[in-house]
Design an enzyme around this catalytic site. Sequence first.
Site, PDB file in Angstrom:
ATOM      1  N   GLY A 136       0.809  -1.215   0.000  1.00 30.13           N
ATOM      2  CA  GLY A 136       0.000   0.000   0.000  1.00 30.13           C
ATOM      3  C   GLY A 136       0.839   1.261   0.000  1.00 30.13           C
ATOM      4  N   GLY A 195      -0.203   6.244   1.605  1.00 37.09           N
ATOM      5  CA  GLY A 195       0.982   5.789   0.864  1.00 37.09           C
ATOM      6  C   GLY A 195       2.301   6.274   1.451  1.00 37.09           C
ATOM      7  N   ASP A 216       0.635 -11.250   6.978  1.00 38.52           N
ATOM      8  CA  ASP A 216       1.215 -10.454   5.889  1.00 38.52           C
ATOM      9  C   ASP A 216       2.566  -9.865   6.278  1.00 38.52           C
ATOM     10  OD1 ASP A 216      -0.741  -9.007   7.601  1.00 38.52           O
ATOM     11  OD2 ASP A 216       0.038  -7.251   6.590  1.00 38.52           O
ATOM     12  N   ASP A 229       9.138  -6.050   7.999  1.00 32.35           N
ATOM     13  CA  ASP A 229       8.104  -5.058   8.330  1.00 32.35           C
ATOM     14  C   ASP A 229       8.201  -4.580   9.775  1.00 32.35           C
ATOM     15  OD1 ASP A 229       7.284  -5.293   5.747  1.00 32.35           O
ATOM     16  OD2 ASP A 229       5.170  -5.624   6.202  1.00 32.35           O
TER      17      ASP A 229
END
Length: 511
Positions: free
Chosen positions: A113, A146, A278, A288
């Site tokens: 994203g 974003g 994810d 992440d």
Amino acid sequence: MTVQSDTRRRPATSASGGPTLVSRLDELKVANSFAELPHEFHTFLQPQPLTNPRLLHANADAAALLGLDPAVLQTPEFLATFSGGRPLPGGRTLAAVYSGHQFGVWAGQLGDGRAHLLGEVLSPTGPLELQLKGSGRTPYSRMGDGRAVLRSSVREYLASEAMAGLGIPTTRALALVVSDDPVYRETVETAAVVTRMSPSFVRFGSFEHWVGRPEQLRILTDYVLDRFYPELKTPADGEPGSWEQAVLRMLREVSRRTAAMVAHWQTAGFCHGVMNTDNMSILGLTIDYGPYGFMDRFQANHVCNHSDTHGRYAWNVQPAVAHWNLYRLGSVFLSLGLQEDDLRSALSGYQQDFLAVYHQNLCRKLGLESWQESDDELVDAWWRLLHEQRADFTLAFRRLATVSQDPGPFLALFKDPESARDWLARYEKRLQSQQLPARERQDSMLRANPLYVLRNHLAQGAIDAAVRGDASEIDTLLMLLREPFTERPGYEHYAQEAPEWAERLEVSCSS
Ligand code: AMP
Ligand code: MG
């Protein structure tokens, strides 16, 4: 701008027989294997560049992994590429789709994203994908803008390198670019872009996305098998095996790597904070970095993510959560006709794999030659002691190394030194049961127990300086965290217990 370069660790150039460093970005060999997957796996697009970007920090160690001369880090091309202003020469920029379970609940489609994959550098050590994070909206942005704020970008940049310094499998960070572009979170902050490097950014959620779409699931599985697990395509006995067996072998290997990764987290006092499927790498890498935390005072059920109100991802449940996530990955293959029993059995080694690394790490950290059954009780009592007294995780291990010469600094970590003494008596008895000379044990313990970790308040110091455009604190932390076991005179402040205000620092999903 700071370009950190440690010439002692720079790989030799071809003159001395080592890998050749290229001195221009367009001399890198770039491939695009993920881009070659069918169109439904990604969207080709360009990032939204930051306005007036500045390179706050570039990582010469990471550049060396790419085979890039550190001088390139100071060029306008480097800044333009890693602020989203121009593509990587030879690369095909894209955002990838994936899905996932967030906090135990199926979240449906997610995807990059706010990340852009620039391409894949064919580096001296193998392919490394370069990905921008915070580089603008994509078709997978949902309600997001974003962007990534400077604060979380500094944290990701530092954490990647801190984990590497501890020897924990992780993605790496190449560059940190900042801007004045406003980003609206709880307050107005500024936008930054971190460039991450990894052999692959494929996640458990990348597989989950294709449940019920057997053709795509098969394509993704073959992609991962061919590129990252080619040796698993044939059984050990050399006989031709079925595709289903290759999948089961891959699951077993992903399970083994994930178990090892989490065992390393546990013995480093690291909490990931958002172990959604994810955010689980198919290569067993820590990926992440968001509201992660290295524990200061030990608490078994420590929750580092302020948004995790139910403590789903507390330190002491991380191993079980990773196993649960592996089941989500495994169950994807039911839709390709794999049998539930076979899938279950492919993941059944998880606990044993976890314990093997966990025990090995604890042996190194405690100076034990080998793990014995009764050590379970000793270690349980250790965790209980640290928990009850909220003793500092990192320093308790570190000071244990020298406790026999001088118990003072160790005991000073405990509110009630008496119970620490009781535990020490048990520990010393255990040490006497082995032959290892004290000096040798001490040396190896000092190589296994870091003195410096990326404590939240230290990261916050680097963020506060970064907000002023000052990267010197990032430099200092990277210098310490790359070799966190080496004591550096003059840096005592970084090796101390966290100040009281650190407990009030809140890190959340807001990033
Ligand atoms: P995370 O938990 O940070 O790994 O993010 C979960 C999902 O939310 C991923 O699909 C991210 O790409 C997406 N996401 C997080 N923050 C933003 C943002 N500011 N803009 C767009 N997408 C985002
Ligand atoms: Mg994520």
